[in-house]
Design an enzyme around this catalytic site. Structure first.
Site, PDB file in Angstrom:
ATOM      1  N   GLU A 173       0.877  -1.131  -0.007  1.00 21.02           N
ATOM      2  CA  GLU A 173       0.036   0.078   0.172  1.00 21.02           C
ATOM      3  C   GLU A 173       0.920   1.210   0.141  1.00 21.02           C
ATOM      4  OE1 GLU A 173      -3.754   1.850   2.184  1.00 21.02           O
ATOM      5  OE2 GLU A 173      -2.783   0.230   3.172  1.00 21.02           O
TER       6      GLU A 173
ATOM      7  N   GLY B 276       2.994   2.283  10.518  1.00 20.34           N
ATOM      8  CA  GLY B 276       2.712   1.684  11.527  1.00 20.34           C
ATOM      9  C   GLY B 276       2.568   0.401  11.339  1.00 20.34           C
ATOM     10  N   ALA B 277       1.875  -0.099  10.744  1.00 24.46           N
ATOM     11  CA  ALA B 277       1.173  -1.390  10.310  1.00 24.46           C
ATOM     12  C   ALA B 277       0.425  -1.517   9.087  1.00 24.46           C
ATOM     13  CB  ALA B 277       0.569  -2.268  11.548  1.00 24.46           C
ATOM     14  N   MET B 278       0.244  -2.831   8.648  1.00 24.58           N
ATOM     15  CA  MET B 278      -0.554  -3.044   7.214  1.00 24.58           C
ATOM     16  C   MET B 278      -1.419  -4.321   7.355  1.00 24.58           C
ATOM     17  SD  MET B 278      -1.076  -1.771   4.243  1.00 24.58           S
ATOM     18  CE  MET B 278      -2.150  -2.921   3.171  1.00 24.58           C
ATOM     19  N   GLU B 279      -2.585  -3.761   6.970  1.00 22.38           N
ATOM     20  CA  GLU B 279      -3.660  -4.830   7.095  1.00 22.38           C
ATOM     21  C   GLU B 279      -3.688  -6.048   6.255  1.00 22.38           C
ATOM     22  OE1 GLU B 279      -5.683  -1.440   4.743  1.00 22.38           O
ATOM     23  OE2 GLU B 279      -4.045  -1.662   6.265  1.00 22.38           O
ATOM     24  N   ASN B 280      -2.733  -6.217   5.337  1.00 28.29           N
ATOM     25  CA  ASN B 280      -3.027  -7.274   4.382  1.00 28.29           C
ATOM     26  C   ASN B 280      -3.654  -8.729   4.838  1.00 28.29           C
ATOM     27  OD1 ASN B 280      -0.481  -6.020   3.292  1.00 28.29           O
ATOM     28  ND2 ASN B 280       0.474  -6.998   5.233  1.00 28.29           N
TER      29      ASN B 280
ATOM     30  N   GLU C  73      -5.904  -2.648  12.809  1.00 28.51           N
ATOM     31  CA  GLU C  73      -5.438  -3.353  11.482  1.00 28.51           C
ATOM     32  C   GLU C  73      -6.276  -4.701  11.449  1.00 28.51           C
ATOM     33  OE1 GLU C  73      -3.638  -2.183   9.415  1.00 28.51           O
ATOM     34  OE2 GLU C  73      -2.695  -0.633  10.876  1.00 28.51           O
TER      35      GLU C  73
ATOM     36  N   HIS D 116      -9.684  -3.672  10.060  1.00 28.91           N
ATOM     37  CA  HIS D 116      -9.639  -3.293   8.459  1.00 28.91           C
ATOM     38  C   HIS D 116     -10.128  -4.697   7.869  1.00 28.91           C
ATOM     39  CE1 HIS D 116      -8.171   0.497   7.159  1.00 28.91           C
ATOM     40  NE2 HIS D 116      -6.927   0.436   8.091  1.00 28.91           N
TER      41      HIS D 116
ATOM     42  N   GLU E  59      -9.907   4.250   6.090  1.00 30.76           N
ATOM     43  CA  GLU E  59      -8.978   4.787   7.209  1.00 30.76           C
ATOM     44  C   GLU E  59      -9.812   5.569   8.271  1.00 30.76           C
ATOM     45  OE1 GLU E  59      -6.309   3.344   7.821  1.00 30.76           O
ATOM     46  OE2 GLU E  59      -5.761   2.466   5.896  1.00 30.76           O
TER      47      GLU E  59
END
Length: 885
Positions: free
Chosen positions: A127, A267-271, A304, A307, A326
């Site tokens: 992203e 910070g982080a990613m919601e994959n 996350e 999400h 978001e």
């Protein structure tokens, strides 16, 4: 120097994709000096895009194309067109497949986008547009596909091979390598793709969903961090239960995984099913993480996870709709954190951050609407406006509809759009349809930039027993220069009588008095509300809970603010009255300093805070918040022209006066709470957070007295604390004190003890970078030579350079411009390494118009130097060019 301007992208130009990708089959062959990516895309013509077979234009950057095949035909270079950003093919039918093989170099990828290496681990960040650095693809969020991913790597180096979805197979190969295949049964856009390969350990648990399914939970970390995962695991399970209970959302895969990565831009990613986290957002243990870090981990894990529905199952059609996922998800994680901790304190902290930073963004050159109309580089729009202001917009919908109506709307939204890529309008439409309301005017919050101003005046008619409030709304011009039409502004209010009791509220035309707190919907440029049956002139409590993200003004005098601090039933407004009182006092002192007068503190502030300090019935976290003076950044934000020296001098004067005049009360509170801390095992829960918060703010005041007993207490806390919250506070207090010998010993012992813990060393950097004592820039430059610092790691940059430029205003804004030159040099260096981080570090320079003429000239000159420094990334070019426009 850049010779051509990067292309501006406009929302109005959106067109549906010409082609869709039904299936994506990926095979990664990971090697130490390169990676081979083989992709098979099962595609078809998009029926919504029209007739005919236009060229297929796939996105791709920094890819070495090895082969390309269209259906069964291997293409020669004459059969396709290729440039730095695209591969163009010419399909011969409406249904076809594309097979490509490319070579990429994760081992040299310092931008940390696409596939890269963090230490010895392979990981991804796709992203917003990182997937195009992995393989040729339609890299846009409205192209959703089912992914099957096979990862092949050396088994000894990379025993753990992960990707999205559920594991469907794995095994060894004859050459010492092994493979694993993952299949994601849900359609997703490429930005949600994830891959991890490394020598990782994991903490395992499970969660039983509300329908009785058992979900495996795993948190993967490098071996040395295996003891720092339990808090994140507990937070994950709380999040899953909360989302079921509050939103009715159940997790949908058989496994949910988190991986902690040291080098990460965000910070982080919601994959989907494989969340990749910055290690700072997942690792937490009492000895190494503060209370604030524990709360941040809990909030980001929740964010996350949430999400999975608000972003994954329902995603955004295009990047202009980023706040669709978001803003909504920030609202959801704020609700979760409020339920897990103190709702009032959470609201105070969120609003303080919004007012200081997002309001500044709204007033600066990068101001944009929650749904922007255009951008050059989407990475620049992962902003406070999209996230925090977007959350406030969703919160206003919740306020207007009530909890039950909002839940009906969210249920309809998820039901109607599951598996789709949609827009902010679709979200609002679901809320409208579920509740039979019209939000046409409300949608201006999505399209109009800037922070609305709401001026309120009052009128009391004793003979008629009526009390009227008149609201006048306006919104300043922003760089888009568009005309600002009236917003819908929900204003929650209460009225207090002379004894501080709440008055039942009845508007003209209503048959009976109702609740003592209610929401007024301000929809016109000027609007008056009249209350009847008011026996004596009341005192209004306005914008309770900060019911709208506006700048509200009402002519409260200081005695009225003290009254609200004591009597308002709304916790947020009690705090806010204290902040307004502090601001009035501080602004008076700033003016005194500018005139060369002796500073004289209004005793009412001392009286008000003495009352707060002595109130043992009040939540200790609330006491700590009310004792916290408005920060220098906020005082800068509300100034027409920020006088850096005057703001700093006035605020430090107040702190020292409070330390002196409230010493006994502060000392008593400190000793009582420290005594409990010494006999209590660390617990990451609200009551304990509150106790330590008051203990530590008391210590920060007490040290200003310079008394030997305070120094002794600080050293005792530093040396014997069993948790990072108390140890780091004691270190910070020492660093900002005049006790040079004790300071040096504490810094050295802290660094020696935690030298092998990167996240703790980040805190060590920040404490020193943020110190307002003279010589700040020299300290920062020296720390950049420390072996624990590297400019290639985003956390290090934020901890040292970000803390200095963003928090240490008196040193960064040195009159000789040395801070500006330092930051510009760093941005130029970072531009070549990591454009995202470079552009984000620019923010302090973009606010040059806020300062005096001399500083304006110095800051502007550095922006111009950056612009002329050579080939700029689109990220940096956009911020610099807009700042100088």
């Amino acid at each position: 120097m850049r010779t051509e301007q990067p292309k501006m992208i406009y929302l109005k130009d959106y067109q549906a994709p010409d082609y869709l990708i039904d299936e994506t089959h990926l095979t990664f062959e990971l090697f130490e000096d390169h990676t081979l990516v083989h992709a098979q895309l099962v595609m078809r013509r998009n029926p919504a895009a029209g007739a005919g077979l236009p060229p297929l234009v796939l996105d791709g950057q920094l890819l070495e194309l090895l082969s390309v095949q269209l259906d069964d035909r291997v293409l020669s270079s004459n059969d396709y067109q290729i440039d730095d950003s695209h591969l163009t093919l010419h399909p011969g039918s409406e249904h076809f497949s594309v097979d490509t093989s490319v070579k990429i170099h994760p081992e040299t990828n310092t931008a940390l986008e696409g596939l890269y290496k963090s230490g010895s681990m392979f990981c991804t960040q796709c992203e917003a547009e990182g997937f195009r650095k992995i393989t040729y693809y339609l890299d846009r969020p409205d192209v959703m596909s089912k992914f099957t991913t096979t990862v092949i790597a050396e088994q000894h180096r990379y025993p753990v091979l992960l990707s999205n979805g559920n594991p469907v197979g794995n095994g060894p190969q004859d050459d010492g390598r092994h493979w694993a295949t993952w299949e994601d049964p849900f359609m997703k856009p490429a930005y949600l793709f994830a891959l991890v390969a490394g020598d990782l350990w994991c903490v395992e648990d499970s969660f039983a969903t509300m329908s009785g399914r058992n979900v495996a939970l795993r948190i993967y970390v490098e071996p040395e961090n295996i003891d720092k995962c339990q808090h994140a695991m507990n937070s994950l399970k709380k999040s899953m239960r909360w989302d079921e209970e509050v939103y009715g959302r159940e997790y949908d895969l058989d496994i949910f995984m988190i991986v902690a990565v040291n080098d990460f831009n965000m910070g982080a990613m919601e994959n989907k099913g494989l969340n990749i986290f910055n290690s700072s957002a997942v690792l937490a243990r009492a000895e190494t993480a503060t209370d604030a870090a524990h709360q941040r981990v809990e909030a980001i894990v929740a964010h996350e996870y949430f999400h999975n529905w608000s972003g994954n199952r329902v995603t955004c059609r295009d990047w202009f709709q980023l706040s669709l996922k978001e803003g909504f998800t920030v609202f959801r994680d704020a609700g979760f954190s409020a339920d897990m901790n103190s709702a009032t304190v959470k609201r105070i902290q969120d609003v303080a951050y919004l007012r200081t930073h997002q309001f500044a963004e709204d007033a600066g050159p990068m101001a944009h609407a929650v749904r922007p109309d255009s951008f050059i580089e989407i990475s620049n729009f992962y902003t406070l406006t999209v996230y925090e202001k977007g959350s406030e917009v969703v919160g206003m919908i919740h306020t207007l509809l009530g909890a039950e109506g909002f839940r009906k709307g969210s249920d309809l939204y998820f039901q109607r759009h599951d598996g789709q890529a949609v827009t902010c309008d679709d979200f609002v439409k679901a809320m409208e349809d579920a509740n039979g309301v019209d939000f046409s005017q409300f949608k201006r919050w999505y399209s109009q930039a800037g922070t609305p101003r709401l001026a309120v005046s009052e009128s009391y008619d004793a003979s008629a027993r009526t009390y009227s409030l008149t609201f006048r709304q306006s919104c300043p011009q922003t760089p888009d220069k568009q005309e600002k039409l009236p917003f819908v502004i929900p204003v929650e209010i209460g009225l207090l009588d002379a004894q501080g009791a709440e008055i039942a509220l009845q508007l003209t035309g209503e048959v009976a008095a109702g609740a003592t707190s209610r929401v007024l919907s301000v929809t016109e440029a000027e609007q008056t509300f009249t209350f009847v049956g008011i026996a004596a002139k009341p005192l209004p409590s306005l914008l309770r809970g900060f019911s709208a993200p506006v700048k509200l003004s009402f002519p409260y005098d200081r005695d009225q603010l003290m009254f609200l601090m004591q009597h308002d039933s709304d916790g947020f407004n009690r705090w806010d009255a204290g902040q307004q009182l502090s601001v009035q006092v501080l602004q008076e002192l700033i003016a005194q300093h500018q005139k060369g007068e002796t500073l004289v503190l209004d005793p009412r502030l001392v009286t008000a805070l003495r009352s707060v300090l002595g109130n043992e019935q009040l939540d200790q976290a609330m006491v700590a918040e009310m004792l916290s003076l408005p920060g220098e950044a906020y005082l800068t934000e509300i100034s027409e022209v920020a006088d850096v020296e005057a703001i700093h001098t006035a605020r430090e004067f107040v702190r020292r006066q409070l330390a002196e005049q409230l010493f006994d009360g502060l000392w008593q509170r400190y000793q009582a709470n420290r005594a409990v801390s010494k006999t209590t095992v660390y617990v990451a829960e609200n009551e304990h957070f509150a106790r330590r918060a008051l203990q530590n703010i008391a210590l920060s005041y007490l040290m200003l007295s310079g008394k030997p007993e305070v120094l002794a207490a600080t050293l005792e806390q530093f040396e014997s604390a069993d948790n990072m919250t108390e140890r780091l506070t004691a270190l910070a207090v020492l660093v900002n004190s005049p006790f040079e010998a004790e300071k040096a010993l504490a810094l050295a012992s802290f660094a020696e003890h935690f030298k092998d813990n990167p996240l703790v060393m980040d805190q060590w950097f920040s404490v020193q970078a943020g110190s307002p004592l003279p010589g700040g820039l020299q300290r920062v430059k020296a720390l950049m030579e420390h072996p624990a610092f590297t400019i290639k790691n985003p956390n290090k940059v934020r901890a040292l350079i970000g803390a200095f430029a963003g928090q240490n205003l008196i040193n960064f804004h040195a009159a000789d411009g040395s801070g500006y030159r330092f930051l510009a040099d760093l941005v130029i260096q970072l531009n070549a390494l990591n454009p995202q981080i470079a552009s984000r570090q620019l923010a302090p320079l973009t606010r040059w118009r806020k300062y005096d003429d001399a500083r304006q000239a110095l800051m502007k000159a550095e922006l111009e130097r950056i612009r002329g420094s050579g080939e700029l990334s689109a990220d940096v070019y956009e911020v610099v060019s807009k700042s100088l426009a």
